[in-house]
Design a protein around this motif. Structure first.
Motif, PDB file in Angstrom:
ATOM      1  N   ILE A   1       5.758  12.634  24.187  1.00 32.50           N
ATOM      2  CA  ILE A   1       6.355  13.964  24.282  1.00 32.50           C
ATOM      3  C   ILE A   1       7.700  13.798  24.974  1.00 32.50           C
ATOM      4  CG2 ILE A   1       6.112  16.300  25.198  1.00 32.50           C
ATOM      5  CD1 ILE A   1       3.039  15.711  25.183  1.00 32.50           C
ATOM      6  N   TYR A   2       8.742  14.324  24.339  1.00 38.70           N
ATOM      7  CA  TYR A   2      10.110  14.187  24.848  1.00 38.70           C
ATOM      8  C   TYR A   2      10.681  15.541  25.228  1.00 38.70           C
ATOM      9  CZ  TYR A   2      10.371   9.390  23.161  1.00 38.70           C
ATOM     10  OH  TYR A   2      10.159   8.058  22.961  1.00 38.70           O
ATOM     11  N   LEU A   3      11.480  15.539  26.268  1.00 39.15           N
ATOM     12  CA  LEU A   3      12.271  16.691  26.665  1.00 39.15           C
ATOM     13  C   LEU A   3      13.634  16.503  26.022  1.00 39.15           C
ATOM     14  CD1 LEU A   3      12.333  19.235  28.456  1.00 39.15           C
ATOM     15  CD2 LEU A   3      13.232  17.783  30.271  1.00 39.15           C
ATOM     16  N   ASN A   4      14.036  17.423  25.163  1.00 43.04           N
ATOM     17  CA  ASN A   4      15.273  17.296  24.404  1.00 43.04           C
ATOM     18  C   ASN A   4      16.440  17.830  25.227  1.00 43.04           C
ATOM     19  OD1 ASN A   4      16.849  16.606  22.262  1.00 43.04           O
ATOM     20  ND2 ASN A   4      16.418  18.442  21.088  1.00 43.04           N
ATOM     21  N   THR A   5      16.997  16.975  26.074  1.00 39.20           N
ATOM     22  CA  THR A   5      18.124  17.373  26.917  1.00 39.20           C
ATOM     23  C   THR A   5      19.425  17.187  26.142  1.00 39.20           C
ATOM     24  OG1 THR A   5      18.297  15.157  27.842  1.00 39.20           O
ATOM     25  CG2 THR A   5      16.909  16.721  29.030  1.00 39.20           C
ATOM     26  N   ALA A   6      20.493  17.768  26.662  1.00 46.57           N
ATOM     27  CA  ALA A   6      21.782  17.699  25.974  1.00 46.57           C
ATOM     28  C   ALA A   6      22.303  16.266  25.884  1.00 46.57           C
ATOM     29  CB  ALA A   6      22.801  18.582  26.690  1.00 46.57           C
ATOM     30  N   ALA A   7      22.135  15.499  26.933  1.00 41.80           N
ATOM     31  CA  ALA A   7      22.668  14.134  26.931  1.00 41.80           C
ATOM     32  C   ALA A   7      21.849  13.209  26.036  1.00 41.80           C
ATOM     33  CB  ALA A   7      22.693  13.593  28.351  1.00 41.80           C
ATOM     34  N   GLU A   8      20.564  13.140  26.263  1.00 43.12           N
ATOM     35  CA  GLU A   8      19.694  12.234  25.527  1.00 43.12           C
ATOM     36  C   GLU A   8      18.240  12.649  25.751  1.00 43.12           C
ATOM     37  OE1 GLU A   8      18.581   7.597  26.023  1.00 43.12           O
ATOM     38  OE2 GLU A   8      20.710   8.074  25.899  1.00 43.12           O
ATOM     39  N   PRO A   9      17.383  12.588  24.717  1.00 44.09           N
ATOM     40  CA  PRO A   9      15.973  12.930  24.918  1.00 44.09           C
ATOM     41  C   PRO A   9      15.324  12.028  25.965  1.00 44.09           C
ATOM     42  CG  PRO A   9      16.468  12.798  22.589  1.00 44.09           C
ATOM     43  CD  PRO A   9      17.666  12.278  23.324  1.00 44.09           C
ATOM     44  N   VAL A  10      14.455  12.612  26.782  1.00 48.05           N
ATOM     45  CA  VAL A  10      13.786  11.891  27.853  1.00 48.05           C
ATOM     46  C   VAL A  10      12.280  11.971  27.632  1.00 48.05           C
ATOM     47  CG1 VAL A  10      13.394  11.829  30.354  1.00 48.05           C
ATOM     48  CG2 VAL A  10      15.634  12.495  29.463  1.00 48.05           C
ATOM     49  N   ALA A  11      11.603  10.825  27.621  1.00 47.18           N
ATOM     50  CA  ALA A  11      10.142  10.805  27.464  1.00 47.18           C
ATOM     51  C   ALA A  11       9.508  11.355  28.736  1.00 47.18           C
ATOM     52  CB  ALA A  11       9.653   9.398  27.191  1.00 47.18           C
ATOM     53  N   ILE A  12       8.699  12.394  28.611  1.00 53.80           N
ATOM     54  CA  ILE A  12       8.040  12.961  29.789  1.00 53.80           C
ATOM     55  C   ILE A  12       6.563  12.590  29.848  1.00 53.80           C
ATOM     56  CG2 ILE A  12       9.661  14.833  30.154  1.00 53.80           C
ATOM     57  CD1 ILE A  12       7.796  16.703  28.692  1.00 53.80           C
ATOM     58  N   GLU A  13       5.997  12.152  28.708  1.00 52.37           N
ATOM     59  CA  GLU A  13       4.616  11.696  28.711  1.00 52.37           C
ATOM     60  C   GLU A  13       4.354  10.852  27.473  1.00 52.37           C
ATOM     61  OE1 GLU A  13       0.074  13.327  29.186  1.00 52.37           O
ATOM     62  OE2 GLU A  13       1.737  14.624  29.707  1.00 52.37           O
ATOM     63  N   GLU A  14       3.601   9.784  27.652  1.00 51.88           N
ATOM     64  CA  GLU A  14       3.183   8.945  26.527  1.00 51.88           C
ATOM     65  C   GLU A  14       1.679   8.765  26.630  1.00 51.88           C
ATOM     66  OE1 GLU A  14       5.497   5.490  25.548  1.00 51.88           O
ATOM     67  OE2 GLU A  14       7.159   6.249  26.760  1.00 51.88           O
ATOM     68  N   ARG A  15       1.001   8.832  25.478  1.00 48.06           N
ATOM     69  CA  ARG A  15      -0.456   8.722  25.471  1.00 48.06           C
ATOM     70  C   ARG A  15      -0.924   7.821  24.350  1.00 48.06           C
ATOM     71  NH1 ARG A  15      -2.380  15.002  25.826  1.00 48.06           N
ATOM     72  NH2 ARG A  15      -1.272  15.538  27.722  1.00 48.06           N
ATOM     73  N   LYS A  16      -2.056   7.213  24.573  1.00 47.90           N
ATOM     74  CA  LYS A  16      -2.756   6.473  23.532  1.00 47.90           C
ATOM     75  C   LYS A  16      -4.017   7.246  23.196  1.00 47.90           C
ATOM     76  CE  LYS A  16      -2.986   1.943  23.453  1.00 47.90           C
ATOM     77  NZ  LYS A  16      -3.351   0.586  23.842  1.00 47.90           N
TER      78      LYS A  16
END
Length: 88
Positions: free
Chosen positions: A34-49
């Motif tokens: 799950i990514y937070l779509n910020t103006a500069a660059e998307p940031v991963a806020i959570e990764e799951r398996k």
């Protein structure tokens, strides 16, 4: 007929600190991020398996959906399906 003023329903889009989120499923459906779509660059806020901690809440089957959108309160899911195709 009574008409109620709804106000600016898109006020949250005007907030400088607001960002939308998106989800990417990869590795053959085994992982999701799950990514937070910020103006500069998307940031991963959570990764799951997948696995013992993965829990499907509900399935939203909608063949042909190209995009989904959640309401601001996340109480509604709206799928977008191409209704007509332009012919050249």
């Amino acid at each position: 007929m009574v008409v109620f003023e709804k106000g600016n329903l898109h006020y949250y889009l005007e907030e400088e600190e607001s960002n939308d989120q998106f989800n990417i499923i990869y590795d053959g459906g085994e992982k999701t991020a799950i990514y937070l779509n910020t103006a500069a660059e998307p940031v991963a806020i959570e990764e799951r398996k997948g696995g013992e901690h993965f829990k499907q809440i509900q399935r939203f089957a909608h063949p042909g959906a190209q995009l989904i959108n959640f309401s601001p309160s996340e109480s509604c899911l709206v799928p977008l399906v191409e209704i007509c195709k332009k012919t050249l």
